[in-house]
Motif scaffolding. Structure first.
Motif, PDB file in Angstrom:
ATOM      1  N   LEU A  39      -2.103   6.597  11.518  1.00 41.60           N
ATOM      2  CA  LEU A  39      -1.721   7.736  10.681  1.00 41.60           C
ATOM      3  C   LEU A  39      -0.330   8.244  11.048  1.00 41.60           C
ATOM      4  N   GLU A  40      -0.018   8.236  12.332  1.00 40.31           N
ATOM      5  CA  GLU A  40       1.318   8.645  12.769  1.00 40.31           C
ATOM      6  C   GLU A  40       2.380   7.709  12.192  1.00 40.31           C
ATOM      7  N   LYS A  41       2.106   6.415  12.251  1.00 37.40           N
ATOM      8  CA  LYS A  41       3.038   5.427  11.693  1.00 37.40           C
ATOM      9  C   LYS A  41       3.169   5.593  10.181  1.00 37.40           C
ATOM     10  N   LEU A  42       2.048   5.838   9.524  1.00 38.83           N
ATOM     11  CA  LEU A  42       2.059   6.014   8.071  1.00 38.83           C
ATOM     12  C   LEU A  42       2.897   7.223   7.675  1.00 38.83           C
ATOM     13  N   TYR A  81      -4.350  -1.944  -1.103  1.00 36.00           N
ATOM     14  CA  TYR A  81      -4.929  -0.881  -1.933  1.00 36.00           C
ATOM     15  C   TYR A  81      -5.727   0.110  -1.097  1.00 36.00           C
ATOM     16  N   LYS A  82      -6.282  -0.345   0.048  1.00 36.66           N
ATOM     17  CA  LYS A  82      -7.013   0.566   0.927  1.00 36.66           C
ATOM     18  C   LYS A  82      -6.063   1.547   1.616  1.00 36.66           C
ATOM     19  N   TRP A  83      -4.892   1.060   2.022  1.00 34.61           N
ATOM     20  CA  TRP A  83      -3.920   1.962   2.640  1.00 34.61           C
ATOM     21  C   TRP A  83      -3.355   2.934   1.611  1.00 34.61           C
ATOM     22  N   GLN A  84      -3.196   2.477   0.387  1.00 32.87           N
ATOM     23  CA  GLN A  84      -2.760   3.396  -0.664  1.00 32.87           C
ATOM     24  C   GLN A  84      -3.791   4.500  -0.878  1.00 32.87           C
ATOM     25  N   LYS A  85      -5.053   4.124  -0.903  1.00 29.15           N
ATOM     26  CA  LYS A  85      -6.122   5.121  -1.051  1.00 29.15           C
ATOM     27  C   LYS A  85      -6.180   6.036   0.172  1.00 29.15           C
ATOM     28  N   CYS A  86      -5.966   5.451   1.346  1.00 29.09           N
ATOM     29  CA  CYS A  86      -5.967   6.253   2.575  1.00 29.09           C
ATOM     30  C   CYS A  86      -4.879   7.323   2.522  1.00 29.09           C
ATOM     31  N   TRP A  87      -3.700   6.950   2.044  1.00 23.11           N
ATOM     32  CA  TRP A  87      -2.580   7.896   1.955  1.00 23.11           C
ATOM     33  C   TRP A  87      -2.889   9.023   0.966  1.00 23.11           C
ATOM     34  N   ASN A 100      -7.181  15.628   1.263  1.00 22.08           N
ATOM     35  CA  ASN A 100      -8.091  16.244   2.234  1.00 22.08           C
ATOM     36  C   ASN A 100      -7.403  17.355   3.019  1.00 22.08           C
ATOM     37  N   VAL A 101      -6.129  17.139   3.373  1.00 23.55           N
ATOM     38  CA  VAL A 101      -5.398  18.172   4.117  1.00 23.55           C
ATOM     39  C   VAL A 101      -5.214  19.414   3.249  1.00 23.55           C
ATOM     40  N   LYS A 102      -4.881  19.234   1.981  1.00 23.86           N
ATOM     41  CA  LYS A 102      -4.712  20.388   1.090  1.00 23.86           C
ATOM     42  C   LYS A 102      -6.036  21.134   0.903  1.00 23.86           C
TER      43      LYS A 102
END
Length: 235
Positions: free
Chosen positions: A13-16, A61-67, A73-75
């Motif tokens: 997540l830090e890298k992303l 596509y999983k990393w896109q969904k993760c982003w 979720n944060v909002k």
């Protein structure tokens, strides 16, 4: 059986987040058009390879969904925290935002979590979506305009090709007419040559006829001369 991918690690997540901060146009989906989409896909491929090397492996596509899920979720988490603060913590307990979540929120909106009471990122996201929709419409109109220009160019090219064919046919017709004219010019010369040959033939025939007429007289003269020579020899 395929191995189910696990949740992203804090390092991933830090890298992303660092990658998105360093590439805001890519992060906000502003790489539009055919070239922009191709560049965005190349960047996702590079980012996915870097993230998979740090922990759990996921397809693009999983990393896109993760982003996207992480931002949403944060909002939602911040909204819930504010709601609890307004209600005097009467709602269900909510885990405070972490340091990386605060960095993500600050990246999405200039205001910090404590100072932002209306979460303007949500409104900004809506405006951004409208802006992107308008840009997509402009791109679609531009593509239609380019398609029309290509059709016009194609028609003009076909018209030019037809004009060139007509010019080539006209050139061939003129060349044939020139050949026919040259042949017609040679006809009098040929006729004159033929007449001259006929005249020479007639002259030759007349000469032969005169020689044939004079031959008997010459033979008589030759006989008389021979008789004289013979008489001289006997004497």
């Amino acid at each position: 059986m395929a191995v189910r991918d696990t949740r992203a690690t804090p390092v991933q997540l830090e890298k992303l987040l660092e990658y998105m901060i360093d590439h805001p146009e890519f992060a906000h989906g502003r790489l539009l058009g055919q070239q922009g989409r191709r560049k965005a896909m190349e960047m996702w491929e590079s980012l996915t390879a870097s993230l998979n090397a740090l922990g759990s492996s996921k397809p693009i596509y999983k990393w896109q969904k993760c982003w996207n899920d992480w931002k949403n979720n944060v909002k939602k988490k911040v909204q819930k925290l504010r709601a609890n603060a307004r209600d005097g913590s009467s709602g269900s307990p909510c885990i405070p935002i972490s340091g990386i979540e605060k960095r993500l929120l600050e990246w999405m909106t200039p205001e910090s979590v404590e100072e932002d009471t209306n979460l303007p990122e949500a409104g900004r996201d809506a405006r951004e979506e409208r802006r992107l929709a308008l840009e997509e419409k402009r791109d679609a109109r531009e593509q239609r305009r380019l398609a029309l220009e290509e059709k016009r160019d194609s028609r003009e090219n076909r018209l030019l090709a037809l004009a060139e064919k007509r010019d080539a046919r006209e050139d061939r017709r003129l060349a044939l007419e020139e050949k026919m004219g040259a042949r017609e010019d040679r006809i009098p010369v040929v006729e004159e040559t033929r007449d001259a040959r006929v005249d020479r033939k007639v002259a030759v025939e007349q000469g032969c006829k005169r020689r044939q007429e004079t031959c008997p007289e010459r033979e008589k003269d030759y006989e008389q001369i021979e008789e004289v020579h013979m008489a001289d020899g006997l004497s």
